[in-house]
Structure formats: C-alpha cells, structure tokens
Design an enzyme around this catalytic site. Structure first.
Site, PDB file in Angstrom:
ATOM      1  N   CYS A 138       0.986  -0.889 -18.997  1.00  0.00           N
ATOM      2  CA  CYS A 138       1.835   0.179 -19.523  1.00  0.00           C
ATOM      3  C   CYS A 138       3.193   0.166 -18.824  1.00  0.00           C
ATOM      4  CB  CYS A 138       1.124   1.519 -19.316  1.00  0.00           C
ATOM      5  SG  CYS A 138       2.172   2.964 -19.558  1.00  0.00           S
ATOM      6  N   GLU A 139       4.260   0.151 -19.593  1.00  0.00           N
ATOM      7  CA  GLU A 139       5.586   0.107 -19.003  1.00  0.00           C
ATOM      8  C   GLU A 139       6.013   1.441 -18.394  1.00  0.00           C
ATOM      9  OE1 GLU A 139       8.625   0.930 -22.706  1.00  0.00           O
ATOM     10  OE2 GLU A 139       7.864  -1.102 -22.459  1.00  0.00           O
ATOM     11  N   HIS A 140       5.257   2.487 -18.657  1.00  0.00           N
ATOM     12  CA  HIS A 140       5.615   3.801 -18.120  1.00  0.00           C
ATOM     13  C   HIS A 140       4.965   4.093 -16.767  1.00  0.00           C
ATOM     14  CE1 HIS A 140       6.072   4.841 -22.638  1.00  0.00           C
ATOM     15  NE2 HIS A 140       7.212   4.398 -22.152  1.00  0.00           N
ATOM     16  N   HIS A 141       3.764   3.542 -16.527  1.00  0.00           N
ATOM     17  CA  HIS A 141       3.047   3.841 -15.290  1.00  0.00           C
ATOM     18  C   HIS A 141       2.555   2.602 -14.554  1.00  0.00           C
ATOM     19  CE1 HIS A 141       2.589   7.476 -17.878  1.00  0.00           C
ATOM     20  NE2 HIS A 141       2.859   8.100 -16.748  1.00  0.00           N
ATOM     21  N   GLN A 179       1.821  -0.238 -26.740  1.00  0.00           N
ATOM     22  CA  GLN A 179       0.964  -0.935 -27.699  1.00  0.00           C
ATOM     23  C   GLN A 179       1.634  -1.105 -29.050  1.00  0.00           C
ATOM     24  OE1 GLN A 179      -3.158   0.326 -27.683  1.00  0.00           O
ATOM     25  NE2 GLN A 179      -3.420  -0.233 -29.817  1.00  0.00           N
ATOM     26  N   HIS A 207      -5.939   2.894 -22.555  1.00  0.00           N
ATOM     27  CA  HIS A 207      -4.782   2.964 -21.661  1.00  0.00           C
ATOM     28  C   HIS A 207      -5.149   3.771 -20.425  1.00  0.00           C
ATOM     29  CE1 HIS A 207      -1.616   1.718 -24.756  1.00  0.00           C
ATOM     30  NE2 HIS A 207      -2.762   1.732 -25.419  1.00  0.00           N
ATOM     31  N   CYS A 209      -3.274   4.868 -18.292  1.00  0.00           N
ATOM     32  CA  CYS A 209      -2.312   5.932 -18.011  1.00  0.00           C
ATOM     33  C   CYS A 209      -2.818   7.281 -18.518  1.00  0.00           C
ATOM     34  CB  CYS A 209      -0.955   5.610 -18.626  1.00  0.00           C
ATOM     35  SG  CYS A 209      -0.985   5.338 -20.412  1.00  0.00           S
TER      36      CYS A 209
END
Length: 254
Positions: A138-141, A179, A207, A209
């Site tokens: 995940c690019e956020h977490h 995704q 995910h 996250c």
C-alpha cells in the site's frame, strides 16, 4: 464471488474515475518505441508518476548507507534500541527486503510483452490465467496487499508466453500501489502492447492497512476489475470469463 466492474469515460485511460483522477491518469502516458518480430512499434503505456513525471529525474536515489540510517531512525522512533543484538543487522535486512519488495521499478512491462508468437493454428478464444499470487504494498501505509489476480485476453493473431502475463502483474505489483491503479495498469499494458480483441483483469486482495491497523477488519477482501474490448462490449464474453475464474479449481475435489 462478488464482482464490481467500473467503467471509465476516457478511452485507454487508467481506471481511477472513482478517485477523481481522470485528468492525472490521462497525463501519465509514456510513449516508447520497441523492436518486435514484425518491426519497430510505438507504444503508449501508462506508467507511475515517479517515472513519467519530468521532475522525477531530479530526485537522487539515496545510497544504501542512507537508507539503512533511515531504518535505524525509525527503529529508534518506535522506542527500541537499534544497537541491541536483535536489531543491529535489521537496517541492512530491511534494505535488502525493499530491493525485493519494490523490484518492479527496475522492470519494463512493455519489454516483457514485446515478444509474441503467430503460430496459433487460428486459436482465437480467450486465454485465462487465474489465481495468480499477488504481493504488493500500500502506497499510503507501506504495508502488504496480499491476494490473487485473474488475467484474460482474446488473441488477435498473436499470443504471448503465459508467464509474461504473470510477470507484467508482478512488475506493477512490486511498486507502491493502490489496487485500482494496479488493476488498470496491468490491463492497459496488455491491451496497448498485444492489441488483442479484449482484455480482462480481476484482482481480489486483502489490505493490511485496514486489517491490522486503523479500522481492524480482518477477512475483508477488495475486488477490482478492468474490462476492455470484447470483455466490455460483449456481456456473454464477460460472463464466460467470470464463470471460468469462479469455477472449481483443479485438485479441489476428492
């Protein structure tokens, strides 16, 4: 299997409509000339902003020593001692793991599909790879996305080695991702390079996250799809594909 199909009003653009990114997606196009058995071709392939954006070239990649120092800082910030026996080699291990986790940045998906074959004896039905193991982040977490992907295409005179389909998935999965974007990138690449009669990609993944942090909802899967060509235009073709990926697996009985 619960299935969700998203349609985009912009031809050949990645499926980011639900996130309001049509304009950004359309701008992130990379035109390349590749050598194929039938001659030189110009292909148009969506790439991550880190590669496509002009300003990306001004960013200098840190050295391994700098990367390991950053890991030590995070260990210290987490409340532990990076110099204790169990953690003293962790920064080096994390750097090596990142080389594996994000090896997709060094892989060109276009080149993976550049070689195809014409000796098909007229085969023109769909080719389906299902249950391809998916591992991304995940690019956020920066936490794992684990699941499976199903990829299909209908050849238009040429086929590609089946391992190349899985490698295209891996090339994009081994990057920081969401995704929806991953699903679009895989489908768009196959359509642009192979120019088949249709492409379909379905990804089912969990995910971490949201399963191991935040809302803490384990067991939740996210399903995304991208249908192009015959899979989008012909409901019977789409139903056939969905039935194939939902049918019992080999070895599941007995």
């Amino acid at each position: 299997m619960r299935h969700s199909t998203h349609y985009c009003a912009i031809p050949d653009a990645p499926h980011l409509a639900c996130r309001g990114r049509r304009r950004d997606a359309a701008a992130r196009q990379d035109y390349r000339r590749i050598q194929t058995p039938s001659g030189t071709k110009t292909v148009n392939i969506q790439t991550p902003a880190s590669i496509a954006a002009p300003q990306a070239s001004t960013l200098q990649r840190p050295t391994r020593e700098e990367a390991e120092a950053a890991v030590r800082t995070l260990l210290l910030w987490a409340g532990d001692d990076p110099n204790r026996e169990g953690l003293v080699d962790t920064p080096a291990r994390v750097a090596r793991a990142y080389e594996e986790f994000f090896g997709g940045y060094a892989t060109d998906p276009v080149e993976l599909l550049a070689r195809s074959f014409e000796e098909t004896d007229g085969y023109d039905e769909m080719v389906v790879l299902r249950d391809i193991r998916l591992e991304s982040h995940c690019e956020h977490h920066l936490v794992p996305i684990i699941g499976r992907a199903h990829i299909a295409y209908i050849p238009d005179g040429r086929v590609v080695g089946i391992s190349k389909l899985a490698r295209v998935l891996e090339a994009y999965a081994k990057r920081l991702q969401i995704q929806e974007k991953l699903t679009a990138q895989v489908a768009n690449t196959i359509e642009t390079v192979l120019k088949p009669k249709g492409v379909a990609v379905v990804i089912e993944a969990q995910h971490q996250c949201m399963t191991t942090r935040g809302i803490h909802k384990p067991g939740v899967s996210m399903v995304t799809s991208r249908m192009l060509g015959a899979f989008r235009d012909d409901p019977s073709t789409r139903r056939e594909f969905l039935a194939m990926i939902g049918s019992p697996r080999l070895g599941a009985e007995g």
